[in-house]
Design a protein around this motif. Sequence first.
Motif, PDB file in Angstrom:
ATOM      1  N   UNK A  24      11.412  47.847  88.369  1.00 32.83           N
ATOM      2  CA  UNK A  24      11.675  48.867  87.338  1.00 32.83           C
ATOM      3  C   UNK A  24      12.592  48.231  86.300  1.00 32.83           C
ATOM      4  N   UNK A  25      12.007  47.890  85.167  1.00 33.29           N
ATOM      5  CA  UNK A  25      12.765  47.223  84.112  1.00 33.29           C
ATOM      6  C   UNK A  25      13.451  48.244  83.212  1.00 33.29           C
ATOM      7  N   UNK A  26      14.662  47.896  82.819  1.00 32.92           N
ATOM      8  CA  UNK A  26      15.399  48.731  81.867  1.00 32.92           C
ATOM      9  C   UNK A  26      14.893  48.423  80.459  1.00 32.92           C
ATOM     10  N   UNK A  27      14.814  49.422  79.579  1.00 32.23           N
ATOM     11  CA  UNK A  27      14.376  49.174  78.198  1.00 32.23           C
ATOM     12  C   UNK A  27      15.501  48.542  77.363  1.00 32.23           C
ATOM     13  N   UNK A  28      15.904  47.356  77.817  1.00 33.39           N
ATOM     14  CA  UNK A  28      16.936  46.569  77.146  1.00 33.39           C
ATOM     15  C   UNK A  28      16.325  45.211  76.842  1.00 33.39           C
ATOM     16  N   UNK A  29      16.618  44.707  75.656  1.00 31.73           N
ATOM     17  CA  UNK A  29      16.090  43.424  75.202  1.00 31.73           C
ATOM     18  C   UNK A  29      17.239  42.528  74.773  1.00 31.73           C
ATOM     19  N   UNK A  30      17.136  41.247  75.053  1.00 36.83           N
ATOM     20  CA  UNK A  30      18.068  40.257  74.520  1.00 36.83           C
ATOM     21  C   UNK A  30      17.342  39.509  73.415  1.00 36.83           C
ATOM     22  N   UNK A  31      17.988  39.408  72.266  1.00 35.52           N
ATOM     23  CA  UNK A  31      17.479  38.594  71.164  1.00 35.52           C
ATOM     24  C   UNK A  31      18.446  37.434  71.014  1.00 35.52           C
ATOM     25  N   UNK A  32      18.008  36.248  71.409  1.00 33.85           N
ATOM     26  CA  UNK A  32      18.856  35.058  71.358  1.00 33.85           C
ATOM     27  C   UNK A  32      18.544  34.301  70.078  1.00 33.85           C
ATOM     28  N   UNK A  33      19.544  34.157  69.222  1.00 30.94           N
ATOM     29  CA  UNK A  33      19.336  33.522  67.918  1.00 30.94           C
ATOM     30  C   UNK A  33      20.003  32.152  67.853  1.00 30.94           C
ATOM     31  N   UNK A  34      19.186  31.122  67.717  1.00 31.20           N
ATOM     32  CA  UNK A  34      19.674  29.747  67.501  1.00 31.20           C
ATOM     33  C   UNK A  34      20.679  29.289  68.554  1.00 31.20           C
ATOM     34  N   UNK A  35      20.463  29.643  69.789  1.00 34.07           N
ATOM     35  CA  UNK A  35      21.366  29.193  70.851  1.00 34.07           C
ATOM     36  C   UNK A  35      20.940  27.779  71.236  1.00 34.07           C
ATOM     37  N   UNK A  36      21.860  26.840  71.064  1.00 33.20           N
ATOM     38  CA  UNK A  36      21.541  25.423  71.247  1.00 33.20           C
ATOM     39  C   UNK A  36      21.687  24.943  72.685  1.00 33.20           C
ATOM     40  N   UNK A  37      22.657  25.454  73.406  1.00 34.19           N
ATOM     41  CA  UNK A  37      22.948  24.945  74.730  1.00 34.19           C
ATOM     42  C   UNK A  37      21.926  25.487  75.736  1.00 34.19           C
ATOM     43  N   UNK A  54      13.936  44.322  80.034  1.00 34.00           N
ATOM     44  CA  UNK A  54      12.514  44.313  79.679  1.00 34.00           C
ATOM     45  C   UNK A  54      12.030  42.940  79.218  1.00 34.00           C
ATOM     46  N   UNK A  55      12.831  42.289  78.331  1.00 32.89           N
ATOM     47  CA  UNK A  55      12.330  41.047  77.735  1.00 32.89           C
ATOM     48  C   UNK A  55      13.434  40.304  77.003  1.00 32.89           C
ATOM     49  N   UNK A  56      13.278  38.984  76.944  1.00 31.02           N
ATOM     50  CA  UNK A  56      14.140  38.133  76.128  1.00 31.02           C
ATOM     51  C   UNK A  56      13.307  37.582  74.987  1.00 31.02           C
ATOM     52  N   UNK A  57      13.869  37.639  73.784  1.00 33.01           N
ATOM     53  CA  UNK A  57      13.269  36.968  72.627  1.00 33.01           C
ATOM     54  C   UNK A  57      14.091  35.720  72.348  1.00 33.01           C
ATOM     55  N   UNK A  58      13.448  34.579  72.387  1.00 33.13           N
ATOM     56  CA  UNK A  58      14.081  33.301  72.050  1.00 33.13           C
ATOM     57  C   UNK A  58      13.716  33.015  70.604  1.00 33.13           C
ATOM     58  N   UNK A  59      14.725  32.940  69.727  1.00 40.28           N
ATOM     59  CA  UNK A  59      14.447  32.902  68.293  1.00 40.28           C
ATOM     60  C   UNK A  59      15.106  31.723  67.587  1.00 40.28           C
ATOM     61  N   UNK A  60      14.378  31.175  66.609  1.00 37.46           N
ATOM     62  CA  UNK A  60      14.933  30.148  65.733  1.00 37.46           C
ATOM     63  C   UNK A  60      14.987  28.789  66.386  1.00 37.46           C
ATOM     64  N   UNK A 126      18.504  46.813  72.020  1.00 38.41           N
ATOM     65  CA  UNK A 126      18.394  45.356  71.882  1.00 38.41           C
ATOM     66  C   UNK A 126      19.771  44.807  71.551  1.00 38.41           C
ATOM     67  N   UNK A 127      20.181  43.773  72.288  1.00 35.79           N
ATOM     68  CA  UNK A 127      21.441  43.087  72.011  1.00 35.79           C
ATOM     69  C   UNK A 127      21.130  41.738  71.384  1.00 35.79           C
ATOM     70  N   UNK A 128      21.716  41.483  70.222  1.00 40.94           N
ATOM     71  CA  UNK A 128      21.547  40.198  69.541  1.00 40.94           C
ATOM     72  C   UNK A 128      22.718  39.310  69.915  1.00 40.94           C
ATOM     73  N   UNK A 129      22.386  38.112  70.375  1.00 43.17           N
ATOM     74  CA  UNK A 129      23.397  37.138  70.790  1.00 43.17           C
ATOM     75  C   UNK A 129      23.170  35.874  69.986  1.00 43.17           C
ATOM     76  N   UNK A 130      24.244  35.339  69.392  1.00 41.10           N
ATOM     77  CA  UNK A 130      24.084  34.242  68.447  1.00 41.10           C
ATOM     78  C   UNK A 130      24.550  32.892  68.917  1.00 41.10           C
ATOM     79  N   UNK A 131      24.422  31.975  68.018  1.00 44.42           N
ATOM     80  CA  UNK A 131      24.766  30.573  68.202  1.00 44.42           C
ATOM     81  C   UNK A 131      26.205  30.399  68.645  1.00 44.42           C
ATOM     82  N   UNK A 132      26.425  29.408  69.511  1.00 50.60           N
ATOM     83  CA  UNK A 132      27.741  29.162  70.092  1.00 50.60           C
ATOM     84  C   UNK A 132      28.809  28.807  69.052  1.00 50.60           C
ATOM     85  N   UNK A 133      28.428  28.177  67.945  1.00 50.31           N
ATOM     86  CA  UNK A 133      29.407  27.770  66.928  1.00 50.31           C
ATOM     87  C   UNK A 133      29.482  28.716  65.740  1.00 50.31           C
ATOM     88  N   UNK A 134      28.325  29.254  65.342  1.00 49.22           N
ATOM     89  CA  UNK A 134      28.271  30.024  64.093  1.00 49.22           C
ATOM     90  C   UNK A 134      27.959  31.496  64.282  1.00 49.22           C
TER      91      UNK A 134
END
Length: 177
Positions: A24-37, A54-60, A126-134
């Motif tokens: 049973x997946x929760x309707x929560x999404x991670x949007x990972x933006x330009x994560x280098x590590x 529900x899902x991860x979006x790997x972006x950029x 949806x939670x947007x998580x960004x790059x480690x430096x910027x």
Amino acid sequence: MKLNAKELRDVDEKEIAGKLKFIKRRPIYFILENIYDTYNIGGLFRLADALAIEKIYLCGEIEVPPNSRIKKASIGTYKVVPWEYKKTAVEAIEELKTKKAIKIIAVEQHSTAISYQKADYSLPLALILGNESYGVTEETLKLADKIVEIPMFGVNKSLNVIVSAAIVSYFAVGNIE
């Protein structure tokens, strides 16, 4: 069904596919933006599995499975958490918004951010998580309904992206259920 690290690393994706339908997946999404590590990406897969999102979006500019370091850090959870690559986080957000009314929250130190404890985490989310430096790009921040931050009391400006994601997402889940 609970698998230990060795079992997860060795699990066959085709073999487990049928069993994943019963999670049973929760309707929560991670949007990972330009994560280098790649270890951070793998760790975020582990967190996503722990929360049954529900899902991860790997972006950029980002590596995608089956990168060897993602495989190692995720202990195989990249095989059990649905994911998709998008050229930009904007594309991921637009796709989610066309499919459903969704709350978009960026986790970022920003002049307009509020404390993560004061946000409304209604679902779907949806939670947007960004790059480690910027961090999260300004273009992407403009599409967020809210920007939340974790207060920092020392000299360091921010926490590791996995730690930040865990704090905010577990807080959100705790306030939803």
